[in-house]
Design an enzyme around this catalytic site. Sequence first.
Site, PDB file in Angstrom:
ATOM      1  N   ASP A   1     -69.062  30.474  40.868  1.00  0.00           N
ATOM      2  CA  ASP A   1     -69.479  29.775  39.275  1.00  0.00           C
ATOM      3  C   ASP A   1     -69.056  30.703  38.314  1.00  0.00           C
ATOM      4  O   ASP A   1     -68.996  30.612  37.149  1.00  0.00           O
ATOM      5  CB  ASP A   1     -70.876  29.478  39.549  1.00  0.00           C
ATOM      6  CG  ASP A   1     -71.335  28.179  40.160  1.00  0.00           C
ATOM      7  OD1 ASP A   1     -70.298  27.463  40.748  1.00  0.00           O
ATOM      8  OD2 ASP A   1     -72.567  28.073  40.314  1.00  0.00           O
TER       9      ASP A   1
ATOM     10  N   GLN B   1     -73.802  23.573  49.319  1.00  0.00           N
ATOM     11  CA  GLN B   1     -74.293  22.188  48.906  1.00  0.00           C
ATOM     12  C   GLN B   1     -74.192  21.337  50.255  1.00  0.00           C
ATOM     13  O   GLN B   1     -75.122  20.669  50.620  1.00  0.00           O
ATOM     14  CB  GLN B   1     -73.578  21.351  47.721  1.00  0.00           C
ATOM     15  CG  GLN B   1     -73.861  22.163  46.417  1.00  0.00           C
ATOM     16  CD  GLN B   1     -73.206  21.562  45.374  1.00  0.00           C
ATOM     17  OE1 GLN B   1     -72.627  20.896  45.532  1.00  0.00           O
ATOM     18  NE2 GLN B   1     -73.386  22.434  44.243  1.00  0.00           N
TER      19      GLN B   1
ATOM     20  N   ARG C   1     -61.906  23.234  37.037  1.00  0.00           N
ATOM     21  CA  ARG C   1     -62.263  24.848  36.509  1.00  0.00           C
ATOM     22  C   ARG C   1     -60.621  25.428  36.395  1.00  0.00           C
ATOM     23  O   ARG C   1     -60.493  26.444  35.551  1.00  0.00           O
ATOM     24  CB  ARG C   1     -63.313  25.302  36.990  1.00  0.00           C
ATOM     25  CG  ARG C   1     -64.572  24.965  36.618  1.00  0.00           C
ATOM     26  CD  ARG C   1     -65.889  25.916  36.969  1.00  0.00           C
ATOM     27  NE  ARG C   1     -66.854  25.239  36.552  1.00  0.00           N
ATOM     28  CZ  ARG C   1     -68.159  25.465  36.951  1.00  0.00           C
ATOM     29  NH1 ARG C   1     -68.426  26.010  38.099  1.00  0.00           N
ATOM     30  NH2 ARG C   1     -68.998  24.691  36.616  1.00  0.00           N
TER      31      ARG C   1
ATOM     32  N   SER D   1     -79.980  27.447  41.494  1.00  0.00           N
ATOM     33  CA  SER D   1     -80.231  26.899  42.739  1.00  0.00           C
ATOM     34  C   SER D   1     -81.498  26.862  43.286  1.00  0.00           C
ATOM     35  O   SER D   1     -82.035  25.896  44.079  1.00  0.00           O
ATOM     36  CB  SER D   1     -79.351  27.861  43.664  1.00  0.00           C
ATOM     37  OG  SER D   1     -77.898  27.679  43.170  1.00  0.00           O
TER      38      SER D   1
ATOM     39  N   ARG E   1     -70.014  25.669  32.085  1.00  0.00           N
ATOM     40  CA  ARG E   1     -69.279  27.003  32.196  1.00  0.00           C
ATOM     41  C   ARG E   1     -68.179  27.611  31.603  1.00  0.00           C
ATOM     42  O   ARG E   1     -67.774  28.561  31.074  1.00  0.00           O
ATOM     43  CB  ARG E   1     -69.464  27.389  33.767  1.00  0.00           C
ATOM     44  CG  ARG E   1     -70.634  27.405  34.413  1.00  0.00           C
ATOM     45  CD  ARG E   1     -70.789  28.159  35.727  1.00  0.00           C
ATOM     46  NE  ARG E   1     -72.119  27.925  36.463  1.00  0.00           N
ATOM     47  CZ  ARG E   1     -73.132  28.509  36.196  1.00  0.00           C
ATOM     48  NH1 ARG E   1     -73.604  29.022  35.201  1.00  0.00           N
ATOM     49  NH2 ARG E   1     -74.285  27.715  36.924  1.00  0.00           N
TER      50      ARG E   1
ATOM     51  N   ARG F   1     -84.336  23.517  44.463  1.00  0.00           N
ATOM     52  CA  ARG F   1     -84.750  23.665  45.987  1.00  0.00           C
ATOM     53  C   ARG F   1     -86.551  23.408  45.866  1.00  0.00           C
ATOM     54  O   ARG F   1     -87.007  23.191  46.877  1.00  0.00           O
ATOM     55  CB  ARG F   1     -84.189  24.794  46.668  1.00  0.00           C
ATOM     56  CG  ARG F   1     -82.828  24.499  47.145  1.00  0.00           C
ATOM     57  CD  ARG F   1     -81.978  25.771  47.384  1.00  0.00           C
ATOM     58  NE  ARG F   1     -80.688  25.745  48.016  1.00  0.00           N
ATOM     59  CZ  ARG F   1     -79.695  25.590  47.410  1.00  0.00           C
ATOM     60  NH1 ARG F   1     -79.856  25.523  46.012  1.00  0.00           N
ATOM     61  NH2 ARG F   1     -78.507  25.295  48.022  1.00  0.00           N
TER      62      ARG F   1
ATOM     63  N   ARG G   1     -66.696  13.842  41.049  1.00  0.00           N
ATOM     64  CA  ARG G   1     -66.782  14.908  42.211  1.00  0.00           C
ATOM     65  C   ARG G   1     -66.592  14.338  43.482  1.00  0.00           C
ATOM     66  O   ARG G   1     -67.373  13.036  43.833  1.00  0.00           O
ATOM     67  CB  ARG G   1     -68.060  15.592  41.995  1.00  0.00           C
ATOM     68  CG  ARG G   1     -67.840  16.552  40.476  1.00  0.00           C
ATOM     69  CD  ARG G   1     -68.904  17.285  40.148  1.00  0.00           C
ATOM     70  NE  ARG G   1     -68.843  18.567  40.920  1.00  0.00           N
ATOM     71  CZ  ARG G   1     -69.652  19.361  40.786  1.00  0.00           C
ATOM     72  NH1 ARG G   1     -70.742  19.472  39.777  1.00  0.00           N
ATOM     73  NH2 ARG G   1     -69.665  20.474  41.646  1.00  0.00           N
TER      74      ARG G   1
ATOM     75  N   SER H   1     -69.611  25.782  51.591  1.00  0.00           N
ATOM     76  CA  SER H   1     -70.313  25.342  50.645  1.00  0.00           C
ATOM     77  C   SER H   1     -71.565  25.188  50.870  1.00  0.00           C
ATOM     78  O   SER H   1     -72.208  24.694  51.989  1.00  0.00           O
ATOM     79  CB  SER H   1     -69.988  23.629  50.335  1.00  0.00           C
ATOM     80  OG  SER H   1     -70.896  22.943  49.692  1.00  0.00           O
TER      81      SER H   1
END
Length: 448
Positions: free
Chosen positions: A330, A179, A361, A31, A405, A35, A131, A177
Amino acid sequence: MSNAHAGAAQPLSALRSGPLRGRARVPGDKSISHRAMIFGLLSVGRTTIEGLLEGDDVLRTAAACRALGATIERTGEGAWTVHGVGIGGLREPDGVLDFGNAGTGSRLMMGVVGGHPVTATFDGDASLRKRPMRRILDPLEMMGAEVIAQAEGGRCPITLRGAADPLPITYRTPVASAQIKSAVLLAGLNAPGRTTVIETEASRDHTEKMLAYFGATVRVSPEGEGGRRIELEGRPELRPAPVVVPADPSSAAFPMVAALIVEGSDIVLEGVMLNPLRTGLLTTLREMGASIEVLERRVEGGEEVADLRLRASALKGVDVPAGRAPSMIDEYPILAVAASFAEGETRMRGLHELRVKESDRLQAVADGLAAAGVDHAIEGDDLVVRGKGGHVPGGGLVATHLDHRIAMSFLVMGLATRAPMQVDDARMIETSFPIFVELMRGLGAEFA
Ligand SMILES: O=C(O)C1=C[C@@H](OP(=O)(O)O)[C@@H](O)[C@H](O)C1
Ligand SMILES: C=C(OP(=O)(O)O)C(=O)O
């Protein structure tokens, strides 16, 4: 094409291993790495980054920042410099921005483009194309950006024409979120006035912290029970600043759980970030009876970090509240692995967001558990795992659906199952934890 996306699928098996021993440092936080590139682009002058995660996802964000005008160089292992163009200074990219497997990279960069008078096309691999992007496009349209083209249901490939004069808005995120929050704030950087994001449940706060660190005026205050209000004053001049990226707790989760489930293990993971909005897994594992010692607490790159000592532990099943999900979103696949080795039932509540990650997932984990012979159920948004105190048959083949993952979780599982676990494709591990196999082997893990 990158390693992650080149060539044919690469199956990999994990074998029951002897005790894991030694010290290791997992790569930089994903993350913060994304950024760091983006804030470098949006500052005028030279930003230096140390400890960058050199995984495919982050390298795609770097390529997109280059296409938008930044000059980016690698100066050593994990060491990078970004010469940015500043807010308002973006150049229109020539080709498609290909984000590969990366939800974070694509969504944050949609925010950047959405707040600038440039047009860009966003695309990625078969996973990214599934997505949902409407959650990002909706607020960007409110700010004045236009969607020129999109695949069905607001999916990639998406062509976005950013707003010349973005409107500062007040936006309540429909799901917890980081995001979505980050995309709105990044678009708001070029809006004249105050952009406000309200979240009902706090999500990871790296964007807010880095906005302040790069010189923007940003105010964060509590909102209701456990929520936050973030207010950003638009059109600041961001100042380049040195970024030191701490070790990624979401990557550390894999050796951590491996050490807990492989008998006789005793390892130390160095410099793991302990940002309180990222430590849900640690809390949960402790409740399960994990032996986790926090050593040498210190601050690195503005975040609290520590060395973590993990010893193999007899785990017990627990009830994981839905409210904890944002701080370990996650980590559910690897928690399901830990739960498989626990005594009794673990219920993980409120996992609807897992349906829209690199794979579905929730289903992928359930299918993997089935392949390993673990008793489990999906009940609404909950995943229930019924462990039998360390006895997991294994011997299954797990479909990873382009999800790093899922691949790493079931490889960790196979280090402690009776029979080996195989994953159908290990390539995507490159997106977030390129040295996973090497690091785990260094601790004593066996893969074939
Ligand atoms: O902002 C970020 O860096 C991330 C936010 C989370 O996604 P959501 O915002 O969809 O919850 C997380 O799953 C992802 O790996 C990284
Ligand atoms: C969900 C993840 O990443 P992204 O959304 O960036 O693809 C992840 O790394 O688990």
